[in-house]
Design a protein around this motif. Structure first.
Motif, short mmCIF file in Angstrom:
data_model
loop_
_atom_site.label_atom_id
_atom_site.label_comp_id
_atom_site.label_asym_id
_atom_site.label_seq_id
_atom_site.Cartn_x
_atom_site.Cartn_y
_atom_site.Cartn_z
N ALA A 172 0.84 -1.21 0.00
CA ALA A 172 0.00 0.00 0.00
C ALA A 172 0.87 1.26 0.00
CB ALA A 172 -0.92 -0.01 1.22
N ALA A 173 2.00 1.22 0.72
CA ALA A 173 2.83 2.42 0.87
C ALA A 173 3.72 2.67 -0.33
CB ALA A 173 3.70 2.28 2.12
N LEU A 174 4.22 1.60 -0.94
CA LEU A 174 5.35 1.76 -1.87
C LEU A 174 5.06 1.30 -3.29
CD1 LEU A 174 8.07 0.39 0.58
CD2 LEU A 174 7.81 2.78 -0.15
N ARG A 175 3.98 0.56 -3.50
CA ARG A 175 3.70 -0.04 -4.81
C ARG A 175 4.99 -0.58 -5.42
NH1 ARG A 175 -1.91 -0.92 -5.00
NH2 ARG A 175 -2.48 0.45 -3.34
N PRO A 176 5.60 -1.57 -4.78
CA PRO A 176 6.91 -2.04 -5.25
C PRO A 176 6.85 -2.59 -6.68
CG PRO A 176 6.19 -3.23 -3.27
CD PRO A 176 5.09 -2.31 -3.65
N ARG A 177 7.98 -2.50 -7.31
CA ARG A 177 8.12 -3.11 -8.66
C ARG A 177 7.97 -4.62 -8.52
NH1 ARG A 177 13.03 -1.59 -9.01
NH2 ARG A 177 14.24 -3.48 -8.80
N PHE A 178 8.46 -5.15 -7.39
CA PHE A 178 8.38 -6.58 -7.13
C PHE A 178 8.44 -6.79 -5.62
CE2 PHE A 178 10.17 -10.97 -7.09
CZ PHE A 178 9.20 -11.57 -7.88
N LEU A 179 7.53 -7.64 -5.12
CA LEU A 179 7.46 -7.89 -3.67
C LEU A 179 7.67 -9.38 -3.44
CD1 LEU A 179 6.73 -7.01 -0.74
CD2 LEU A 179 4.33 -7.22 -1.38
N LEU A 180 8.73 -9.71 -2.70
CA LEU A 180 8.99 -11.12 -2.38
C LEU A 180 8.67 -11.32 -0.90
CD1 LEU A 180 11.89 -13.33 -3.56
CD2 LEU A 180 11.27 -13.29 -1.14
N CYS A 181 7.68 -12.17 -0.64
CA CYS A 181 7.22 -12.40 0.73
C CYS A 181 7.70 -13.79 1.15
CB CYS A 181 5.70 -12.35 0.80
SG CYS A 181 5.00 -10.90 0.01
N ARG A 216 25.76 -2.49 -6.58
CA ARG A 216 24.44 -3.11 -6.47
C ARG A 216 24.43 -4.46 -7.19
NH1 ARG A 216 18.92 -0.70 -5.88
NH2 ARG A 216 17.56 -2.39 -6.48
N GLY A 217 23.79 -5.45 -6.58
CA GLY A 217 23.63 -6.74 -7.23
C GLY A 217 22.40 -6.73 -8.14
N VAL A 218 22.24 -7.83 -8.88
CA VAL A 218 21.09 -7.93 -9.78
C VAL A 218 20.26 -9.14 -9.34
CG1 VAL A 218 20.37 -8.32 -12.18
CG2 VAL A 218 22.42 -6.96 -11.69
N PHE A 219 18.96 -8.94 -9.19
CA PHE A 219 18.09 -10.04 -8.77
C PHE A 219 17.68 -10.87 -9.98
CE2 PHE A 219 13.62 -11.46 -7.80
CZ PHE A 219 14.02 -12.56 -7.05
N ASP A 220 17.90 -12.16 -9.89
CA ASP A 220 17.46 -13.07 -10.94
C ASP A 220 16.23 -13.82 -10.42
OD1 ASP A 220 17.00 -15.03 -12.78
OD2 ASP A 220 18.89 -16.12 -12.38
N PRO A 221 15.02 -13.46 -10.92
CA PRO A 221 13.80 -14.12 -10.40
C PRO A 221 13.84 -15.63 -10.55
CG PRO A 221 13.25 -12.28 -11.86
CD PRO A 221 14.73 -12.48 -11.97
N ASP A 222 14.60 -16.13 -11.53
CA ASP A 222 14.66 -17.59 -11.72
C ASP A 222 15.46 -18.29 -10.62
OD1 ASP A 222 13.16 -17.40 -14.01
OD2 ASP A 222 14.91 -17.19 -15.32
N SER A 223 16.15 -17.51 -9.79
CA SER A 223 16.96 -18.13 -8.73
C SER A 223 16.11 -18.59 -7.55
CB SER A 223 18.06 -17.17 -8.26
OG SER A 223 17.47 -16.07 -7.59
N VAL A 224 14.87 -18.11 -7.45
CA VAL A 224 13.99 -18.56 -6.37
C VAL A 224 12.85 -19.39 -6.94
CG1 VAL A 224 14.44 -16.70 -4.72
CG2 VAL A 224 12.65 -16.39 -6.42
N THR A 225 12.49 -20.44 -6.24
CA THR A 225 11.34 -21.25 -6.66
C THR A 225 10.19 -20.90 -5.74
OG1 THR A 225 12.90 -22.96 -7.22
CG2 THR A 225 10.58 -23.60 -7.19
N PRO A 226 9.26 -20.04 -6.21
CA PRO A 226 8.19 -19.61 -5.30
C PRO A 226 7.20 -20.74 -5.01
CG PRO A 226 8.25 -18.27 -7.33
CD PRO A 226 9.14 -19.46 -7.54
N VAL A 227 6.56 -20.64 -3.84
CA VAL A 227 5.45 -21.56 -3.57
C VAL A 227 4.14 -20.95 -4.10
CG1 VAL A 227 6.53 -22.66 -1.58
CG2 VAL A 227 5.09 -20.69 -1.20
N TRP A 228 4.18 -19.68 -4.45
CA TRP A 228 3.01 -19.00 -5.04
C TRP A 228 3.48 -17.77 -5.80
CZ3 TRP A 228 0.89 -14.04 -4.17
CH2 TRP A 228 -0.39 -13.83 -4.72
N THR A 229 2.82 -17.47 -6.90
CA THR A 229 3.13 -16.28 -7.69
C THR A 229 1.83 -15.59 -8.03
OG1 THR A 229 4.96 -17.48 -8.71
CG2 THR A 229 4.27 -15.46 -9.79
N SER A 230 1.78 -14.26 -7.87
CA SER A 230 0.57 -13.53 -8.26
C SER A 230 0.51 -13.57 -9.79
CB SER A 230 0.63 -12.08 -7.78
OG SER A 230 1.64 -11.37 -8.46
#
Ligand code: SAM
Length: 321
Positions: free
Chosen positions: A130-139, A306-320
């Motif tokens: 609600a506060a930040l409207r992140p580009r990407f939120l990893l919970c 700064r590092g670079v986040f690779d979304p493929d490096s995490v295996t989510p249990v859920w994705t919006s």
């Protein structure tokens, strides 16, 4: 009506009295603090607003720290039964959670990459959304069975783009290196403030409980440090009062990770802790604004790569979607 008290005690335990002596110089304030834990109240139900203005509920005058995306609900209202809740336009939580979450709007993470390291059931993640409207939120929630409630809340409130992971902070740090604009550490703690809402928290003042939690919090913080991007921040928060889990954990962190420094949060200036020289902020239950909380924001120097986040490096249990 209050649910339960500290083991149905009629007198404060020796460890609660010792804590009050560490927290407050004056006996009046010590007694008021102890009284608020021994004679709990209902807490202050609040909501995070995620949709259009809410028409079906009445709200109270907000405390000065309440973020603009939230409201404290008037007595007798049941926001969880409202049509807005059903439509995913509200998230219900205790107002004191919003004392800590109020820092999000002030941070340099608008539209950035946000990691919530201890996320279930989702209150801080949804507040950050609600506060930040992140580009990407990893919970992230390490206890797998607790991810069900987290996913249900993120889905209902349409928090997107977001993913849920269930990793130990050590394993997440291997995948997220120096690239998160904000890492939220809403740490597991001894839960002493729960008593002010009449919720049992067995052994919460015992030195073994506090010590075990402080050790775990420092481990989580240490792994969080590696995830924060240069110029990014770690927001550390708890719902407990002990010094070891709060000011002492932040002091430890800053000694161990000297590229971080604690930053001032101007709208919380009158809640500044006098138990450290760091800008740390505390809400106490006897002031009538909520059951209690602690927050400190630590910013990493911008002078590293700064590092670079690779979304493929995490295996989510859920994705919006
Ligand atoms: N942030 C949540 C919210 O606002 O709804 C509340 C988080 S609660 C205070 C702390 C969370 O940390 C719990 O969900 C708990 O399962 C999780 N936790 C427990 N041990 C942990 C650990 N070793 N590392 C990371 N998280 C842990």
């Amino acid at each position: 009506m209050a649910k339960r008290r500290e083991g149905a005690r009629t007198e404060p335990s020796a460890s609660l009295i010792r804590l009050a002596e560490k927290l407050f110089e004056g006996s009046d304030e010590r007694e008021a603090f102890i009284g608020s834990l021994m004679r709990p109240s209902e807490g202050k139900p609040a909501v995070i607003l995620l949709g259009p203005p809410v028409g079906s509920l009445r709200f109270q005058t907000p405390p000065i720290w309440l973020p603009e995306f939230a409201r404290v609900v008037a007595d007798g209202e049941r926001p969880g039964k409202s049509p807005e809740h059903e439509r995913g336009e509200l998230y219900c939580l205790d107002a004191s959670s919003l004392f800590c979450a109020s820092v999000f709007s002030t941070l340099p993470a608008q539209g950035g990459f946000v990691v919530d390291l201890c996320a279930a059931p989702g209150g801080k993640s949804i507040a950050a959304f609600a506060a930040l409207r992140p580009r990407f939120l990893l919970c992230n929630e390490v206890i797998r069975k607790r991810t069900a409630q987290l996913i249900s809340n993120l889905r209902r409130c349409r928090v997107s783009p977001s993913v849920v992971t269930s990793l130990d902070p050590r394993d997440l740090e291997l995948r997220i290196r120096s690239c998160a604009d904000l890492v939220i550490v809403d740490a597991p703690c001894s839960g002493q403030s729960l008593l002010a809402r009449g919720i049992a928290s067995p052994g919460c003042f015992h030195s073994a409980t506090v010590g075990m939690n402080a050790k775990r919090q420092r481990r989580i913080l240490a792994h969080a440090s590696g995830m924060v991007a240069p110029g990014g921040v770690c927001a550390y928060m708890t719902c407990t009062f002990s010094l070891d889990e709060n000011e002492r954990s932040c002091e430890w962190f800053l000694r161990k990770f000297p590229s971080f420094s604690a930053i001032e949060i101007p709208h919380l200036a009158s809640y500044r802790s006098n138990l450290t020289t760091l800008p740390c902020y505390r809400l106490f239950p006897h002031n009538g604004e909520g059951s209690g909380g602690f927050v400190c924001v630590m910013k990493r120097s911008a002078e590293e790569e700064r590092g670079v986040f690779d979304p493929d490096s995490v295996t989510p249990v859920w994705t919006s979607s």
